[in-house]
Scaffold this motif. Structure first.
Motif, PDB file in Angstrom:
ATOM      1  N   ILE A  68      17.829   5.533   4.148  1.00 51.58           N
ATOM      2  CA  ILE A  68      16.402   6.114   3.825  1.00 51.58           C
ATOM      3  C   ILE A  68      15.918   5.950   2.187  1.00 51.58           C
ATOM      4  O   ILE A  68      14.711   5.912   1.987  1.00 51.58           O
ATOM      5  N   LYS A  69      16.993   5.996   1.074  1.00 50.79           N
ATOM      6  CA  LYS A  69      16.781   6.140   0.056  1.00 50.79           C
ATOM      7  C   LYS A  69      16.230   4.538  -0.378  1.00 50.79           C
ATOM      8  O   LYS A  69      15.232   4.687  -1.119  1.00 50.79           O
ATOM      9  N   ALA A  70      16.772   3.524   0.045  1.00 49.24           N
ATOM     10  CA  ALA A  70      16.685   2.346   0.109  1.00 49.24           C
ATOM     11  C   ALA A  70      15.062   1.843   0.456  1.00 49.24           C
ATOM     12  O   ALA A  70      14.452   1.094  -0.215  1.00 49.24           O
ATOM     13  N   GLU A  71      14.809   2.582   1.789  1.00 46.26           N
ATOM     14  CA  GLU A  71      13.436   2.233   2.233  1.00 46.26           C
ATOM     15  C   GLU A  71      12.425   3.026   1.193  1.00 46.26           C
ATOM     16  O   GLU A  71      11.511   2.323   0.967  1.00 46.26           O
ATOM     17  N   ILE A  75       9.596   1.253  -0.874  1.00 50.41           N
ATOM     18  CA  ILE A  75       8.071   1.683  -0.674  1.00 50.41           C
ATOM     19  C   ILE A  75       7.482   2.029  -2.342  1.00 50.41           C
ATOM     20  O   ILE A  75       6.352   1.470  -2.602  1.00 50.41           O
ATOM     21  N   LYS A  76       8.263   2.739  -3.015  1.00 54.20           N
ATOM     22  CA  LYS A  76       7.732   3.091  -4.255  1.00 54.20           C
ATOM     23  C   LYS A  76       7.462   1.814  -5.314  1.00 54.20           C
ATOM     24  O   LYS A  76       6.640   1.840  -5.847  1.00 54.20           O
ATOM     25  N   ALA A  77       8.356   0.848  -5.097  1.00 57.30           N
ATOM     26  CA  ALA A  77       8.424  -0.361  -6.039  1.00 57.30           C
ATOM     27  C   ALA A  77       7.150  -1.120  -5.609  1.00 57.30           C
ATOM     28  O   ALA A  77       6.320  -1.739  -6.520  1.00 57.30           O
ATOM     29  N   GLU A  78       6.771  -1.194  -4.255  1.00 57.78           N
ATOM     30  CA  GLU A  78       5.546  -1.803  -3.827  1.00 57.78           C
ATOM     31  C   GLU A  78       4.368  -1.157  -4.249  1.00 57.78           C
ATOM     32  O   GLU A  78       3.312  -1.734  -4.578  1.00 57.78           O
ATOM     33  N   GLU A  79       4.298   0.172  -4.196  1.00 55.90           N
ATOM     34  CA  GLU A  79       3.269   0.980  -4.506  1.00 55.90           C
ATOM     35  C   GLU A  79       3.044   1.055  -6.217  1.00 55.90           C
ATOM     36  O   GLU A  79       1.945   0.831  -6.374  1.00 55.90           O
TER      37      GLU A  79
END
Length: 273
Positions: A68-71, A75-79
């Motif tokens: 879950i942390k990896a996901e 997501i945060k990196a893409e945002e």
């Protein structure tokens, strides 16, 4: 006839022994910021208090948390990437086309620039006397106004100036002209003041007729900047890329045994140190 004197009738309301599982109690509050905490607590409770789970589930929960942390990180990196890209696009849209003198025309003043200096033109009421003018020039700031009135312009300059080589004068008692000499005489200013409206310096061009007035070093720099600007607009190699390609070809010619078989190969992307 047998006598059943030792027989006792079972009581109708007698309760059956409680099973071990019916005495178990699980009570935990859900933390919205850590939903996996509830799952972890529930699984550990079952593994310790019943035979539903025979093994320790901490490793399972740990793996779930890791995934879950990896996901979340992805997501945060893409945002973040999208946010930075959007900001770049917005910054690009905010850039204004410079006026004919490579500056901007503002509501109550205008500024222009060459690679050597910045000129600020400030209209004042006709008949203004030079003694009424307030003009302060410092290495990193400037202020222009009239005595007893709020400043017409004031702020931290985009770059530093040479105060001793800067001056101002009152023209026809209606215009204050301020001439600021740049410390860095090789680059355009994006704005007069830091935080102010910025120009697209890619569209700033010195007048070709004035190149002859520049000293040899500055003229060479200006011509190189103009060449690189045209090359970028046409999608062609810049002077630095051409230089690197020439150096690489020269290296190949001088070292034929280094394994470079094609001397005509383009090396525009090779970084030379």
């Amino acid at each position: 006839m047998p006598i059943l004197s030792d027989y006792e009738e079972p009581e109708q309301n007698q309760q059956a022994p409680a099973s071990p599982s019916s005495s178990l109690s699980f009570n935990v509050a859900l933390d919205p910021s850590n939903p996996l905490g509830l799952l972890e607590s529930a699984l550990n409770f079952l593994s310790q208090k019943s035979d539903v789970l025979k093994t320790d589930v901490s490793a399972l929960v740990k793996e779930l948390k890791k995934r879950i942390k990896a996901e979340d990180d992805s997501i945060k990196a893409e945002e973040k990437r999208r946010s930075e890209e959007k900001k770049r696009e917005e910054d690009k849209k905010r850039l204004r086309v410079p006026n004919k003198d490579n500056g901007l025309d503002m509501d109550n003043y205008s500024w222009a620039q060459t690679l050597q200096e910045v000129t600020i033109t400030v209209p004042v009421p006709p008949g203004t006397n030079s003694r009424e003018v307030v003009c302060e020039m410092k290495k990193k700031s400037a202020k222009v106004g009239l005595k007893g009135q709020p400043s017409i312009l004031e702020g931290e300059l985009f770059e530093t100036i040479k105060v001793d080589d800067s001056l101002w004068n009152l023209e026809d008692q209606k215009t204050v002209s301020v001439h600021l000499t740049k410390c860095d005489r090789m680059n355009w200013w994006k704005s007069l003041f830091k935080g102010g409206s910025e120009i697209d310096i890619q569209k700033a061009e010195p007048e070709p007729s004035k190149l002859s007035d520049l000293d040899p070093e500055t003229r060479s720099t200006v011509e190189k900047m103009m060449f690189d600007q045209r090359q970028k607009q046409l999608g062609l190699p810049t002077s630095k890329e051409i230089e690197n390609e020439g150096l690489m070809k020269q290296f190949i010619a001088q070292h034929p045994n280094h394994g470079y078989k094609n001397p005509n190969t383009s090396f525009s992307n090779v970084r030379m140190t």
